[in-house]
Design a protein around this motif. Structure first.
Motif, PDB file in Angstrom:
ATOM      1  N   ILE A  30       0.827  -1.097   0.102  1.00  0.00           N
ATOM      2  CA  ILE A  30      -0.047   0.034  -0.139  1.00  0.00           C
ATOM      3  C   ILE A  30       0.744   1.275  -0.184  1.00  0.00           C
ATOM      4  N   ARG A  31       2.103   1.248   0.655  1.00  0.00           N
ATOM      5  CA  ARG A  31       2.852   2.476   0.638  1.00  0.00           C
ATOM      6  C   ARG A  31       3.641   2.427  -0.529  1.00  0.00           C
ATOM      7  N   TYR A  32       4.087   1.494  -1.271  1.00  0.00           N
ATOM      8  CA  TYR A  32       4.649   1.630  -2.182  1.00  0.00           C
ATOM      9  C   TYR A  32       3.481   2.201  -3.557  1.00  0.00           C
ATOM     10  N   ALA A  33       2.375   1.447  -3.511  1.00  0.00           N
ATOM     11  CA  ALA A  33       1.499   1.765  -4.565  1.00  0.00           C
ATOM     12  C   ALA A  33       1.070   3.431  -4.484  1.00  0.00           C
ATOM     13  N   ARG A  34       1.073   3.766  -3.046  1.00  0.00           N
ATOM     14  CA  ARG A  34       0.455   5.507  -3.201  1.00  0.00           C
ATOM     15  C   ARG A  34       1.842   6.213  -3.546  1.00  0.00           C
ATOM     16  N   ALA A  35       2.824   5.833  -3.187  1.00  0.00           N
ATOM     17  CA  ALA A  35       4.108   6.595  -3.581  1.00  0.00           C
ATOM     18  C   ALA A  35       4.300   6.522  -5.097  1.00  0.00           C
ATOM     19  N   LEU A  36       3.878   5.521  -5.812  1.00  0.00           N
ATOM     20  CA  LEU A  36       4.004   5.393  -7.337  1.00  0.00           C
ATOM     21  C   LEU A  36       2.646   5.756  -7.988  1.00  0.00           C
ATOM     22  N   GLY A  37       1.774   5.806  -7.284  1.00  0.00           N
ATOM     23  CA  GLY A  37       0.499   6.179  -7.809  1.00  0.00           C
ATOM     24  C   GLY A  37      -0.432   5.044  -8.678  1.00  0.00           C
ATOM     25  N   ASN A  38       0.076   3.706  -8.095  1.00  0.00           N
ATOM     26  CA  ASN A  38      -0.599   2.537  -8.706  1.00  0.00           C
ATOM     27  C   ASN A  38      -2.091   2.419  -8.352  1.00  0.00           C
ATOM     28  N   GLU A  39      -2.709   1.830  -9.292  1.00  0.00           N
ATOM     29  CA  GLU A  39      -4.193   1.935  -8.815  1.00  0.00           C
ATOM     30  C   GLU A  39      -4.599   0.626  -8.778  1.00  0.00           C
ATOM     31  N   GLN A  40      -3.843  -0.431  -8.652  1.00  0.00           N
ATOM     32  CA  GLN A  40      -4.078  -1.718  -8.581  1.00  0.00           C
ATOM     33  C   GLN A  40      -2.591  -2.741  -8.181  1.00  0.00           C
ATOM     34  N   VAL A  41      -2.627  -3.673  -7.623  1.00  0.00           N
ATOM     35  CA  VAL A  41      -1.516  -4.449  -7.172  1.00  0.00           C
ATOM     36  C   VAL A  41      -1.719  -6.182  -7.386  1.00  0.00           C
ATOM     37  N   ASN A  42      -1.007  -6.745  -7.589  1.00  0.00           N
ATOM     38  CA  ASN A  42      -0.985  -8.235  -7.842  1.00  0.00           C
ATOM     39  C   ASN A  42      -0.612  -8.961  -6.909  1.00  0.00           C
ATOM     40  N   CYS A  43      -1.420 -10.118  -6.341  1.00  0.00           N
ATOM     41  CA  CYS A  43      -0.781 -10.968  -5.386  1.00  0.00           C
ATOM     42  C   CYS A  43      -0.490 -12.251  -5.860  1.00  0.00           C
ATOM     43  N   LEU A  44       0.716 -12.477  -5.670  1.00  0.00           N
ATOM     44  CA  LEU A  44       0.975 -13.892  -6.069  1.00  0.00           C
ATOM     45  C   LEU A  44       0.896 -15.054  -5.200  1.00  0.00           C
TER      46      LEU A  44
END
Length: 199
Positions: A30-44
């Motif tokens: 969540i911290r990384y996504a906020r810093a990068l402006g990502n709207e979605q992340v993948n769970c492996l």
């Protein structure tokens, strides 16, 4: 969290002894996504640990996905999960579309969708266009590579010109990620976009 990539791990979401590590990884994502402006992340999902039954691995994955989907939704970030072929990653737990859909039903969250990788699913199940059509409502991200070789479109058996037109007709409005190894150089490998009417 991807786990120890250098040691061959490919995610830990199905590992019953690493739930706390997984949850800490969700917070970090969540911290990384906020810093990068990502709207979605993948769970492996990860490689199924030795000695862990299919049932326990799936139950662990479901509970971890429930946790991640809720936390990410609160942060305004979508969660996707990806089925990966067991030829490139032997033992990977989440490896076909029907399994992914069953797990999604068990998680029961509108914030969990599928990341559909055409290359992986060509190896595991084929029937790419009918599968896309039947499940496009559950798919939020698409990735590609040709097969065999995992190179750019036009180097293998898949008719990507047809597939791209088919995806357009389905009304898919998300991104298609190019996750391939160029057959020669990166620049030469980009020639497929013109050949396939992408640019």
């Amino acid at each position: 969290p991807a786990g120890d990539w250098a040691a061959g791990e490919r995610g830990i979401a199905c590992h019953p002894d690493r739930i706390e590590e997984f949850r800490a990884g969700v917070d970090r994502a969540i911290r990384y996504a906020r810093a990068l402006g990502n709207e979605q992340v993948n769970c492996l999902a990860g490689i199924q640990p030795e000695g862990v039954s299919d049932e326990v691995a799936e139950d662990t994955l479901v509970e971890n996905l429930k946790y991640a989907a809720k936390k990410l939704e609160q942060a305004g970030i979508r969660l996707v999960m990806e089925a990966i072929n067991t030829r490139d990653i032997p033992g990977f737990f989440l490896n076909n579309t029907q399994q992914a859909l069953r797990i999604r039903d068990r998680v029961c969250s509108d914030n969990l969708t599928l990341q559909y990788d055409i290359y992986h699913m060509q190896i595991m199940e084929g029937d790419i266009c009918p599968t896309l059509e039947a499940n496009i409502g559950a798919i939020r991200h698409i990735q590609l590579a040709d097969n065999p070789g995992r190179h750019e479109p036009g180097t293998g058996e898949l008719n990507y010109r047809f597939i791209f037109g088919f995806i357009d007709r389905l009304g898919y409005d998300g991104w298609i990620g190019c996750e391939y190894k160029p057959a020669t150089t990166t620049e030469a490998g980009l020639g497929w976009m013109k050949d396939h009417n992408v640019i």
